[in-house]
Design a protein around this motif. Sequence first.
Motif, mmCIF file in Angstrom:
data_model
loop_
_atom_site.group_PDB
_atom_site.id
_atom_site.type_symbol
_atom_site.label_atom_id
_atom_site.label_comp_id
_atom_site.label_asym_id
_atom_site.label_seq_id
_atom_site.Cartn_x
_atom_site.Cartn_y
_atom_site.Cartn_z
ATOM 1 N N VAL A 122 0.898 -1.178 -0.035
ATOM 2 C CA VAL A 122 -0.036 -0.038 0.111
ATOM 3 C C VAL A 122 0.831 1.251 0.047
ATOM 4 O O VAL A 122 1.857 1.394 0.908
ATOM 5 C CB VAL A 122 -0.763 0.029 1.335
ATOM 6 N N VAL A 123 0.581 2.163 -0.909
ATOM 7 C CA VAL A 123 1.309 3.279 -1.152
ATOM 8 C C VAL A 123 0.801 4.648 -0.822
ATOM 9 O O VAL A 123 -0.266 4.544 -1.537
ATOM 10 C CB VAL A 123 2.112 3.472 -2.555
ATOM 11 N N THR A 124 1.404 5.501 -0.056
ATOM 12 C CA THR A 124 0.733 6.709 -0.091
ATOM 13 C C THR A 124 2.004 7.708 -0.169
ATOM 14 O O THR A 124 3.317 7.189 -0.223
ATOM 15 C CB THR A 124 0.147 6.881 1.656
ATOM 16 N N ILE B 281 -1.278 11.199 -4.778
ATOM 17 C CA ILE B 281 -0.657 10.415 -5.804
ATOM 18 C C ILE B 281 -1.184 10.907 -7.028
ATOM 19 O O ILE B 281 -2.343 10.698 -7.207
ATOM 20 C CB ILE B 281 -0.866 8.968 -5.419
ATOM 21 N N THR B 282 -0.463 11.303 -8.043
ATOM 22 C CA THR B 282 -1.044 11.717 -9.260
ATOM 23 C C THR B 282 -0.879 10.536 -10.426
ATOM 24 O O THR B 282 0.022 9.538 -9.902
ATOM 25 C CB THR B 282 -0.409 13.128 -9.877
ATOM 26 N N MET B 283 -1.266 10.893 -11.657
ATOM 27 C CA MET B 283 -0.962 9.841 -12.625
ATOM 28 C C MET B 283 0.523 9.695 -12.792
ATOM 29 O O MET B 283 0.939 8.475 -13.162
ATOM 30 C CB MET B 283 -1.753 10.136 -13.612
ATOM 31 N N THR B 284 1.328 10.573 -12.833
ATOM 32 C CA THR B 284 2.627 10.657 -12.985
ATOM 33 C C THR B 284 3.257 9.760 -11.870
ATOM 34 O O THR B 284 4.146 8.892 -12.396
ATOM 35 C CB THR B 284 3.012 12.179 -12.790
ATOM 36 N N PHE C 92 -5.131 10.715 -5.899
ATOM 37 C CA PHE C 92 -5.516 9.733 -5.150
ATOM 38 C C PHE C 92 -4.348 9.480 -3.719
ATOM 39 O O PHE C 92 -3.453 9.949 -3.745
ATOM 40 C CB PHE C 92 -5.309 8.178 -5.488
ATOM 41 N N PHE C 93 -5.093 9.174 -2.491
ATOM 42 C CA PHE C 93 -4.350 9.096 -1.418
ATOM 43 C C PHE C 93 -3.685 8.105 -1.154
ATOM 44 O O PHE C 93 -2.560 7.980 -0.884
ATOM 45 C CB PHE C 93 -5.238 9.301 -0.364
ATOM 46 N N ILE C 94 -4.172 6.661 -1.855
ATOM 47 C CA ILE C 94 -3.612 5.693 -1.613
ATOM 48 C C ILE C 94 -3.567 4.867 -2.833
ATOM 49 O O ILE C 94 -4.697 5.038 -3.777
ATOM 50 C CB ILE C 94 -4.636 4.571 -0.431
ATOM 51 N N ALA C 95 -2.465 4.188 -3.251
ATOM 52 C CA ALA C 95 -2.550 3.436 -4.238
ATOM 53 C C ALA C 95 -2.156 1.841 -3.845
ATOM 54 O O ALA C 95 -1.397 1.939 -3.052
ATOM 55 C CB ALA C 95 -1.570 3.727 -5.330
ATOM 56 N N SER C 96 -2.806 1.035 -4.609
ATOM 57 C CA SER C 96 -2.284 -0.421 -4.274
ATOM 58 C C SER C 96 -1.321 -1.110 -5.349
ATOM 59 O O SER C 96 -1.708 -1.151 -6.442
ATOM 60 C CB SER C 96 -3.479 -1.139 -3.914
ATOM 61 N N VAL C 97 -0.071 -1.482 -4.934
ATOM 62 C CA VAL C 97 0.666 -2.000 -5.983
ATOM 63 C C VAL C 97 0.839 -3.629 -5.461
ATOM 64 O O VAL C 97 0.900 -4.152 -4.580
ATOM 65 C CB VAL C 97 2.215 -1.466 -5.605
#
Lengths: 237, 434
Positions: B63-65, B102-105, B256-261
Amino acid sequence: MIEVKHITKTYGKKQNTFIAINDVSFTIPNGKSVAILGKSGSGKSTLMHAMSGLDRPQQGQVVIDGRDILKLKSKDVDAFRAQKMSFIFQSFFVQANESCYDNVSLPLEIAKVPRSKRRQKVEAALSAVQLLDKKKSRARDLSGGQKQRLAIARAIVNEPDILFADEPTGNLDSTTGGVVEDFLFNYAKDRGATLIVVTHDEDLARKCDARINIKDGVIESTTGFAERPTKKKKVMG
Amino acid sequence: MKVADIIRRAGRSLRQAKTRTLLTSLAIGVGAFTITLSLAGGQGGRDYADAIVKSNTDVREVVVTKQTDETAVQEYDPDTAGLSLGAGTPGPAAASSGIEPITMTDIDQITEVEHVDSVTPNYSPQVNYITADGDNEFVVSSLSTFAPAVTLTYAAGGVDGELADDQIVLNEDYAEALGFASPEDAVDQTVTINATRQQTVFTGSPEAKDVDFTVVAVSSESGLAFRSQGSLLISTNAAKELYDYITEGTAAYNKFFIASVLVDDPENAGLVKTELENQGYSAQTAEDILGTINIFINVLLGILLGFGALAVLTSVFGIINTQYISVLERTQQIGLMKALGMSGGDVGKLFTFEAAWIGFLGGGIGAGLAVIAGTIANPYISDALGLGDIYLLIFEPLQVVGVVVILIIISILAGIFPALKASKLDPIEALRTE
């Protein structure tokens, strides 16, 4: 053959030194019964302890079958005792809480006799003192005479060559004492074992082949020996 | 004397002093009881935590923030200012919480990291309501995405693999509120979710739309769930569609606040985490979550074990005392055995084995009672804590045996001093004792 050569045992140090036995020498041939006779405090018990390797005198030798047991390591003396010697004490020292069987089995366990061979030996020893029917009874439930017979069974179970009896009848009345004496002498005669009886009882001493009278740590006189033991010195101090 | 004979004689001596043996053993038993239960609780706690994390997260997931230093003073950024948790209320909340979106970049950058399979932003669209019959509308507290790796228990229906884009999983509370008589009745029914498009400029009549979903399953309460429960679950695509609809055109769009890798192999989760952290992200693996929980369990376990150790320490003195008295009482017996040719070492062994027997007895009684008590108590504990079918006390046979063995060793150590005294006893002196 037990050769006692110039044994001296003292207790205490310097001014408080007490000489229990002083330069005692004698020889006991195999298969003889010998009484060591003396009053209490005469040194007779100390002499027995020295002869059995339980105690280590300051000087002298105890040569049994050509080996000086006082020169052996304590572990080897223990093994020697387990194989060759046995004891009977005035106050029996049977283990009250244990069965007669377990009491008699103890010397065999100590001598590392395999379990399979023990049963037959224990039962033979108990039969010899007419206690086989008490095999499973606890020793505490026996009478005084029975206890000493149990002690004899324990002493003879491993078929020792030397049997030490320290006042074996001291705590018994004359009738039961007589029975116990018979068992002892019979075993010694049948097996050809050497019996050493430490006592102050003249009647008991008379039943032995030979006797050593001991007084104040020195041999006063001996009877029944083929050759006279070496001349003893007078007590010092 | 043979060891087997010594052990048997030792056992017999103890039997002859039953009360004393039992009382001394019980002292050790208290320690064994406490330690065995503590270990079982620790094991159960760890297993429980493990099960929670496993059923709520994917071991391949990181989980990435994007976190900035919270205490540092930050520059105002109009892009961030409009974004807050969820997509609804605009304001400086995000900036003040120290979270950078977290942006698309970022997502493209993370995708480039070695071992990364896919990156999915966490879409949690703030929808208006859910309804089954069109009349009764219910607030949706949290709508999240379905993850196949997360274990769910179902009251009715079920999901085979991935959720289709027009499917939804309800929980029991929603199924009941939406008017279905039973969870079974809800399955295959259609529910409607209503969402409103957010406005950057207030125009008066906001645009809204209804999306229909078919109920495929009703999830039930599980002792293990802590994340997905209370949520409505839809597929990632459906969530993205709703999210995009709601946020498109606003500052929050595609942030986004959180991205799941998802990592290619669970083994590499740690590697990816390190790499992401090097790049300035904050990353958490399933193991991290587990580690945090386990620290608490281990601290608790440590405290309980401490009490057990204290009980054992007390019993050590009990053993020393008992054995010492036993040596004094049996002076004559020791003397006799030595006269009969038993070596000092063997006499020492006899008493050492007696101490070992006491340890074995106490350890066995204590550990045995702990296993029995724990097994009986387990259902009640689970009931009281609402854990369902999960037991909190787990007895590992190896641990129980280990406790007994260690207590035997401790007893032997406690018995050394009395055994030494016995082995050094002078037989002549001993036989003089009447």
